[in-house]
Design an enzyme around this catalytic site. Structure first.
Site, PDB file in Angstrom:
ATOM      1  CE  LYS A 131      -3.657   2.433   2.837  1.00 42.66           C
ATOM      2  NZ  LYS A 131      -4.506   2.137   3.794  1.00 42.66           N
TER       3      LYS A 131
ATOM      4  CE  LYS B 278      -5.844   1.712  -0.598  1.00 42.50           C
ATOM      5  NZ  LYS B 278      -6.451   1.913   0.906  1.00 42.50           N
TER       6      LYS B 278
END
Ligand code: PBG
Length: 331
Positions: A195, A252
């Site tokens: 992330k 992400k």
């Protein structure tokens, strides 16, 4: 002149028949996870201004939404809670517990519920973990310990999957241990394993009221989310999370980190979820609103690129349209 048989590349593009024959990347509505926001401050489904077509749901309205989504062929969900009370310790997780219990009571195993597991919607400062007294750093150990308790509460409520998005070190191991020790060894963990610190979370933070910002030292999430300038962190952290017990891993945002999707899939072979995040989604929505792109085709083009890069599954705010849009797809 000698004939060059390889020079003609257009024969395989000549019509939809042959284009579909040579196609080898497919997107299917079964690949999708639909995010849902349950917000303690609303009584009715309340549209979000920052995220087109998305809404803040009450527990009652989220049940109606899920029924609609099931009818559209979507059965996997990622639940984000927006609790009313914000504090910096002794968090009250009861609202999301109630929401997941209600969803599971109504829909049982017709639905698969992943629960986003993070503290940013609970903290006054908006960071994803607990801060030290001086509010100059996010405390790893203390945060992980609270997250593991939170994960257990979510599993007890009926969540099928725990999805930690906080980015502390060691949280996967701590959560796995906590779940196993309490008889929840069948509950999966979807780790937000790669992330990145990103501008593209803007609309989400607006929706979840979870922006860090009023802190003088920790203005952003760069001490725990990854840097776009580090080419190794995504892979190394993902391998670490797999070793700690993650069942599914994630990249992400999606499009700016397409290389990460490809590398992580090639290197780990693990089930990989790509999260096409709020800002990426809203960018397409705004282009479509100005009639600069065809909405469904633009989303499908992005989804296809995520699958081509190596994603097995996709989190998209437009997931609930996938089945209908893909049925109309022309190669
Ligand atoms: C919470 C969390 C965020 C997102 C998912 N979980 C925001 C953040 O890290 O600031 C982003 C989702 C999106 O933008 O669609 N930690």
């Amino acid at each position: 002149m000698e004939k060059n048989y390889t020079s003609n590349r257009r024969r395989i593009r000549a019509n939809a028949h042959i284009r579909s024959l040579v196609a080898n990347v497919y997107v299917d509505h079964r690949d999708f996870i639909q995010p849902l926001f349950v917000d303690e401050s609303v009584q009715l489904r309340t549209p979000m201004t920052s995220l087109h077509e998305m809404a803040a749901d009450s527990i009652e309205s989220v049940l109606e939404q899920i029924a609609l989504d099931l009818a559209q062929g979507i059965s996997k969900f990622l639940v984000f809670p927006v609790p009313l009370a914000k504090s910096n310790h002794d968090f009250d997780f009861s609202f999301v517990v109630k929401a997941i219990q209600a969803i599971k009571r109504q829909f049982g195993n017709q639905v698969w519920i992943a629960a986003d597991t993070c503290l940013c919607a609970y903290t006054q400062h908006g960071h994803c973990g607990i801060l030290n007294q001086a509010e100059t750093s996010v405390l790893n150990h203390e945060s992980v310990s609270v997250l593991a308790d939170y994960a257990l509460a979510l599993a007890k409520a009926g969540a099928d999957c725990i999805a930690p998005s906080d980015m502390m070190d060691g949280r996967i191991a701590a959560i796995r241990k906590k779940l196993d020790e309490n008889g929840y060894d069948q509950i999966a963990i979807l780790s937000y394993s790669a992330k990145f610190s990103s501008q593209f979370y803007g609309p989400f933070r607006d929706a979840c009221k979870s922006s860090p910002g009023n802190n003088l030292v920790l203005k952003d999430r760069k001490t725990y989310q990854f840097s776009a300038n580090n080419a190794q962190d995504g892979l190394l952290s993902t391998i670490r999370d797999i070793e700690e017990g993650a069942d599914l891993v994630m990249v992400k945002p999606a499009l700016p980190y397409l290389d990460m999707i490809q590398t992580i899939k090639q290197e780990t072979k693990y089930p990989l979820v790509a999260y096409h995040v709020s800002g990426e989604y809203q960018a397409i929505e705004l282009l479509a609103e100005k009639q600069l792109v065809d909405r469904s085709k633009a989303h499908i083009e992005v989804w296809t690129s995520l699958k081509r890069a190596g994603a097995d599954a996709i989190i998209s705010y437009a997931a609930r349209h996938a089945k209908q849009w893909l049925a109309q797809l022309e190669y």
